[in-house]
Structure formats: C-alpha cells, structure tokens
Design a protein around this motif. Structure first.
Motif, PDB file in Angstrom:
ATOM      1  N   MET A 174       0.796  -1.157   0.196  1.00  0.00           N
ATOM      2  CA  MET A 174       0.110   0.018  -0.025  1.00  0.00           C
ATOM      3  C   MET A 174       0.977   1.116  -0.234  1.00  0.00           C
ATOM      4  O   MET A 174       0.200   2.224  -0.718  1.00  0.00           O
ATOM      5  CB  MET A 174      -0.803  -0.115   1.390  1.00  0.00           C
ATOM      6  N   SER A 186     -13.727   5.381  -0.938  1.00  0.00           N
ATOM      7  CA  SER A 186     -13.705   5.375  -2.318  1.00  0.00           C
ATOM      8  C   SER A 186     -12.983   6.705  -2.992  1.00  0.00           C
ATOM      9  O   SER A 186     -13.432   7.726  -2.578  1.00  0.00           O
ATOM     10  CB  SER A 186     -15.156   5.193  -2.845  1.00  0.00           C
ATOM     11  N   ASN A 199      -9.836   3.449  -6.332  1.00  0.00           N
ATOM     12  CA  ASN A 199      -9.522   2.762  -5.035  1.00  0.00           C
ATOM     13  C   ASN A 199     -10.792   2.567  -4.118  1.00  0.00           C
ATOM     14  O   ASN A 199     -11.467   3.450  -3.816  1.00  0.00           O
ATOM     15  CB  ASN A 199      -8.738   3.427  -4.107  1.00  0.00           C
ATOM     16  N   TYR A 210      -7.645  -1.967  -5.975  1.00  0.00           N
ATOM     17  CA  TYR A 210      -7.225  -0.978  -6.942  1.00  0.00           C
ATOM     18  C   TYR A 210      -7.654  -1.247  -8.124  1.00  0.00           C
ATOM     19  O   TYR A 210      -7.324  -2.570  -8.694  1.00  0.00           O
ATOM     20  CB  TYR A 210      -5.868  -0.571  -6.930  1.00  0.00           C
TER      21      TYR A 210
END
Length: 133
Positions: free
Chosen positions: A1, A31, A48, A66
């Motif tokens: 990440m 979101s 995302n 993603y």
C-alpha cells in the motif's frame, strides 16, 4: 500500500490523503478515483475502493482493491476534485457492504464464507470497471 500511495499524482495527494485521514479516524468505506505516476512517468487513473474496520486490538485494518480506470478517461484532463465521489448507488453500496463482511469474517474461522466474499469482490470490481468504459 505504501508503494501505491507514494505514486499518487502530486496534484491529487492533498485531497486523497485528507480522505484517507478521515476514514482512518472513523473506519468504514473508502472510495476515491485519482491519478498515479508509473515508474516511467506515465499518468494512470485508478479507482480505490475499500473499507477500514478496527481489529480485535482497535487498530484500523483495511481491505480493498485498486482498479485501473485509465481507459475511461479522455485526453482532456478532468479535475479529480470535480467528481462527486460521495454519491452512493446500489452497486457501490453493495460493494462496500461486501468489503465490510469480508473484513469481519477475517476475525473468525470462516474460510468458505471468506472465499465467497472474495469472489463477490472480484465481481464488483469488474462491474465497476465496466461502468468506467
């Protein structure tokens, strides 16, 4: 990440990190659609979707995906901040609930149910990506 977050386009970092900061404080669905830079300096768009929930120790744990949405964007730049990304439609709401279920099931011994939620999440991702094209 960390790699994904470090690649966020400089013009989008402010609002994306602000949104991440808010969801880390409260938990819940996340979101955002924003630009990222590749190793070669090319700009790509990603969506995302995810959710953050506290684990048994109270630390926020995330689960999400993603999705590359670059093909849905024309050559004309549209500011990411101009999108209303808080609108909730049935598909988005269902994807969020599925992410919450999946994260909750991680705390127990339910491998069959987790596998079902993983399959659903892939389906949601595909459906959301098709909408962008």
């Amino acid at each position: 990440m960390e790699v994904a977050l470090s690649r966020i386009h400089s013009d989008d970092k402010g609002w994306v990190f602000e949104r991440i900061k808010r969801v880390r404080q409260t938990g819940g669905p996340f979101s955002a659609e924003f630009r990222v830079m590749t190793d070669t300096g090319k700009v790509r768009w990603v969506l995302n979707r995810g959710t953050l929930l506290p684990d048994e120790f109270g630390r926020m744990q995330g689960q999400g995906a993603y999705i590359d949405t670059s093909d849905a964007h024309s050559d004309v730049f549209i500011s990411a901040g101009s999108f209303n990304q808080e609108v909730e439609d049935p598909l988005v709401a269902a994807a969020d609930r599925c992410l919450e279920m999946h994260s909750t099931l991680k705390r127990g011994d339910y491998p069959d149910l987790r596998q079902l939620t993983e399959m659903l999440l892939v389906g949601f991702g595909r459906s959301l990506a098709r909408r962008r094209s």
